[in-house]
Enzyme design. Structure first.
Site, mmCIF file in Angstrom:
data_model
loop_
_atom_site.group_PDB
_atom_site.id
_atom_site.type_symbol
_atom_site.label_atom_id
_atom_site.label_comp_id
_atom_site.label_asym_id
_atom_site.label_seq_id
_atom_site.Cartn_x
_atom_site.Cartn_y
_atom_site.Cartn_z
ATOM 1 C CB THR A 76 -34.652 -86.990 10.990
ATOM 2 O OG1 THR A 76 -33.903 -86.118 11.616
ATOM 3 C CG2 THR A 76 -34.916 -88.200 11.629
ATOM 4 C CG HIS A 203 -34.508 -76.777 9.946
ATOM 5 N ND1 HIS A 203 -33.708 -76.804 11.089
ATOM 6 C CD2 HIS A 203 -34.523 -78.303 9.636
ATOM 7 C CE1 HIS A 203 -33.354 -77.725 11.564
ATOM 8 N NE2 HIS A 203 -33.658 -78.840 10.555
ATOM 9 C CB CYS A 328 -25.701 -84.286 26.075
ATOM 10 S SG CYS A 328 -25.003 -82.815 26.652
HETATM 11 C C1 LIG Z 1 -30.110 -81.253 11.121
HETATM 12 C C2 LIG Z 1 -29.251 -82.363 10.654
HETATM 13 C C3 LIG Z 1 -30.036 -83.462 10.205
HETATM 14 C C4 LIG Z 1 -31.624 -83.620 10.578
HETATM 15 O O1 LIG Z 1 -32.199 -82.819 9.919
HETATM 16 P P1 LIG Z 1 -33.867 -82.455 10.155
HETATM 17 O O2 LIG Z 1 -34.344 -81.971 9.193
HETATM 18 O O3 LIG Z 1 -33.688 -81.689 11.544
HETATM 19 O O4 LIG Z 1 -34.643 -83.902 10.476
HETATM 20 C C5 LIG Z 1 -29.273 -84.719 9.873
HETATM 21 N N1 LIG Z 1 -28.182 -84.564 9.481
HETATM 22 C C6 LIG Z 1 -27.414 -83.497 9.757
HETATM 23 C C7 LIG Z 1 -25.851 -83.457 9.457
HETATM 24 C C8 LIG Z 1 -28.059 -82.574 10.353
HETATM 25 O O5 LIG Z 1 -27.409 -81.229 10.632
#
Ligand SMILES: *Cc1c(COP(=O)(O)O)cnc(C)c1O
Length: 384
Positions: A76, A203, A328
């Site tokens: 993110t 993660h 959602c």
């Molecule tokens: C999980 C995910 C994110 C966000 O990643 P975070 O590390 O949880 O903020 C962004 N893009 C995609 C495609 C994801 O699967």
């Protein structure tokens, strides 16, 4: 037969920490707790050396240079840094992205629109793939960024990243890729694919939560970004804040492990995934695959079980952790923007279920899941 141990089939949401990754992290949570920016004593120097090694290992996995890796808190943040960090240098210019991006790509673009930037959101085909022809048509002399998801987190569809990279390079437009679901699962190489900015997060490949990175190209041309926040000037001034050393060490270990097993693991997951698909389809009619039949993540199966609302299905099968196709919350029953972008009927978006298989998924778990899915769907269909 109700299982004592719940079954985890939501590997797109997050993955468990691999025990080997945890073992690599532990020393940095205990004795070697130093701040990687403290260069005047052994504690800091040890932390700094660990970060340097992690950066090198990650760079090697991605086909980049060490100095091109910026550590962040996850995908993110990396997506926001890539898009908004670039936008700050190109007031009012044109940005291109797609309708099936993660919210952390779509929402920064929405923000840019509200600030007077021009944004094109490309449609996708019925399998969720972005069209290269549409992309070419959308490019204008004002275009400064093309941002495309490598592997979709809901339907698993893979985009033609190398082809888009070639187009972006020829047009001299910066190319950003959200690689959160792709890293460690399908091949990603920033050189071969001509990627300029690549977001990733630990993660999603058996590393710790709250740690990710952004690859920022330096050669042959340098992508210049503005930081989103200011402070100690860490990470070449792009991302101030004390580095999360244990998580960074874990992320590097996790990426290396995922990358080294990628080919055999993909083969294993495709077999399990196809077993699940065929098992469900031979027990039920009106089960439809969402996404691309072959160009998809090995561990992804997104199915519409028509006639059964996803929320009712999930509640009826509490021992198996799956997710509705939509991102959602129960408070907000809006169907997912990804499924909507495929042009699916309401019957299909309302009944979509995402099965996400991963490293610890077993054949026995898949067989149990097939049995339960068939049973639960038949029962729910009878009721309605
Ligand atoms: C999980 C995910 C994110 C966000 O990643 P975070 O590390 O949880 O903020 C962004 N893009 C995609 C495609 C994801 O699967």
């Amino acid at each position: 037969m109700i299982r004592k141990q719940p079954i985890y089939l939501d590997y797109h949401a997050t993955t468990p920490l691999d025990p080997e990754v945890l073992a690599a992290m532990l020393p940095y949570l205990k004795d070697d707790f130093g701040n990687a920016a403290s260069q005047q004593h052994i504690f800091g120097l040890k932390a700094q050396a660990a970060v340097k090694k992690a950066r090198k290992d990650i760079a090697q996995c991605l086909g980049s240079e060490e100095s091109e890796i910026i550590f962040t808190s996850g995908a993110t943040e990396s997506n926001n840094l890539a898009i908004l960090g670039l936008a700050q240098r190109f007031e009012g210019k044109h940005f291109i992205t797609t309708a099936v991006e993660h919210k952390s790509v779509l929402d920064p673009h929405k923000f840019l629109t509200s600030r007077g930037f021009k944004v094109t959101i490309l449609p996708v085909d019925s399998c969720g793939k972005v069209s290269v022809a549409e992309l070419k048509k959308a490019i204008t002399p004002d275009t400064v960024l093309i941002s495309v998801i490598a592997a979709n987190n809901e339907i698993g569809t893979l985009n033609p990243i190398a082809e888009i990279g070639e187009i972006a390079r020829q047009a001299k437009i910066t190319f950003h890729v959200d690689g959160a679901q792709a890293i460690g699962k399908v091949p990603i190489d920033v050189e071969k694919m001509k990627i300029d900015l690549l977001s990733f997060t630990a993660h999603k490949f058996y590393g710790p939560k709250g740690c990710g990175g952004l690859y920022v190209r330096k050669r042959p041309h340098a992508v210049k970004l503005n930081p989103l926040f200011y402070g100690g000037g860490h990470e070449a001034g792009l991302r101030s804040g004390t580095l999360n050393v244990p998580a960074i060490v874990g992320m590097a270990k996790a990426m290396q492990k995922a990358e080294s097993r990628r080919v055999e693991e993909a083969k294993r997951l495709i077999e399990l995934r196809d077993r699940l698909y065929q098992g469900i389809c031979s027990g039920l009619d009106e089960a439809y695959l969402n996404g691309h039949p072959t160009d998809r993540l090995p561990g992804n199966l997104n199915l519409s079980l028509v006639g059964v609302r996803s929320s009712a299905f999930i509640m009826a099968m509490p021992e198996i952790a799956v997710s509705s196709g939509s991102a959602c919350s129960s408070a907000n029953p809006e169907p997912s923007h990804v499924l909507k972008a495929l042009g699916l009927s309401p019957e299909r978006t309302e009944s979509a279920i995402r099965f996400g298989l991963g490293r610890f998924t077993t054949e026995a778990e898949i067989d149990y899941t097939i049995e339960r899915v068939v049973e639960v769907v038949k029962k729910l269909r009878e009721k309605s």
